[in-house]
Design a protein around this motif. Structure first.
Motif, PDB file in Angstrom:
ATOM      1  N   TRP A  64     -14.833  -9.186  -2.044  1.00  0.00           N
ATOM      2  CA  TRP A  64     -13.725  -8.316  -2.438  1.00  0.00           C
ATOM      3  C   TRP A  64     -12.403  -9.062  -2.418  1.00  0.00           C
ATOM      4  O   TRP A  64     -12.164  -9.920  -1.570  1.00  0.00           O
ATOM      5  CB  TRP A  64     -13.652  -7.125  -1.484  1.00  0.00           C
ATOM      6  CG  TRP A  64     -12.543  -6.177  -1.825  1.00  0.00           C
ATOM      7  CD1 TRP A  64     -12.598  -5.142  -2.698  1.00  0.00           C
ATOM      8  CD2 TRP A  64     -11.214  -6.194  -1.298  1.00  0.00           C
ATOM      9  NE1 TRP A  64     -11.383  -4.504  -2.747  1.00  0.00           N
ATOM     10  CE2 TRP A  64     -10.517  -5.138  -1.900  1.00  0.00           C
ATOM     11  CE3 TRP A  64     -10.549  -7.003  -0.393  1.00  0.00           C
ATOM     12  CZ2 TRP A  64      -9.188  -4.857  -1.615  1.00  0.00           C
ATOM     13  CZ3 TRP A  64      -9.230  -6.725  -0.107  1.00  0.00           C
ATOM     14  CH2 TRP A  64      -8.565  -5.668  -0.707  1.00  0.00           C
ATOM     15  N   ASN A  69     -10.155  -3.408  -7.865  1.00  0.00           N
ATOM     16  CA  ASN A  69     -10.837  -2.124  -7.989  1.00  0.00           C
ATOM     17  C   ASN A  69      -9.829  -1.047  -8.384  1.00  0.00           C
ATOM     18  O   ASN A  69      -9.430  -0.218  -7.569  1.00  0.00           O
ATOM     19  CB  ASN A  69     -11.536  -1.764  -6.674  1.00  0.00           C
ATOM     20  CG  ASN A  69     -12.452  -0.571  -6.835  1.00  0.00           C
ATOM     21  OD1 ASN A  69     -12.798  -0.189  -7.947  1.00  0.00           O
ATOM     22  ND2 ASN A  69     -12.827   0.028  -5.726  1.00  0.00           N
ATOM     23  N   GLU A  85      -9.654   2.714  -4.505  1.00  0.00           N
ATOM     24  CA  GLU A  85      -9.928   2.858  -3.081  1.00  0.00           C
ATOM     25  C   GLU A  85      -9.139   4.031  -2.517  1.00  0.00           C
ATOM     26  O   GLU A  85      -7.975   4.219  -2.870  1.00  0.00           O
ATOM     27  CB  GLU A  85      -9.555   1.579  -2.327  1.00  0.00           C
ATOM     28  CG  GLU A  85     -10.594   0.514  -2.414  1.00  0.00           C
ATOM     29  CD  GLU A  85     -10.186  -0.649  -3.324  1.00  0.00           C
ATOM     30  OE1 GLU A  85     -10.954  -1.598  -3.424  1.00  0.00           O
ATOM     31  OE2 GLU A  85      -9.112  -0.597  -3.928  1.00  0.00           O
TER      32      GLU A  85
END
Length: 115
Positions: A64, A69, A85
């Motif tokens: 990550w 994201n 997130e």
């Protein structure tokens, strides 16, 4: 001719003052304590010698990285990151991310909002 130059100058001054007001409004400050309880369910607060207390997300994979994201969107304040997130409202708009050898990506809290 002089009147036209004055009018153009006033128009430009008004235009720049509107843009400056938008930029000033984007700088919202918050209390540092706001982040501790809100981010605790999603990661760990750790003390580092170089950065002091930082936050490390726990529900992410080993590869990550920040800003992967979600997506960028243009707003009145400039480009803004919209994170998928559930905790993204804080680390992507306050403070900054750094990579550490021991913890990987960690977030250094800040109190001024930025797009």
């Amino acid at each position: 001719m002089k009147k036209k130059l004055i009018m153009i100058g006033l128009a430009l001054a008004m235009l720049f003052s509107i843009e400056y007001a938008r930029q000033v409004q984007a700088h919202t400050t918050v209390s540092f304590n706001l982040f501790f309880d809100a981010l605790a369910p999603y990661g760990n607060w750790v003390s580092t010698p170089d950065y002091g207390y930082v936050w490390s997300p726990t529900d992410v994979g080993p590869d990550w990285e920040p800003y992967t994201n979600g997506y960028w969107v243009w707003t009145d304040y400039g480009w803004t990151w919209v994170s998928y997130e559930p905790w993204g409202w804080a680390p992507f708009h306050y403070g900054r991310w750094v990579y550490t050898d021991y913890y990987g990506w960690v977030w250094i809290p800040g109190t001024v909002w930025a797009p």
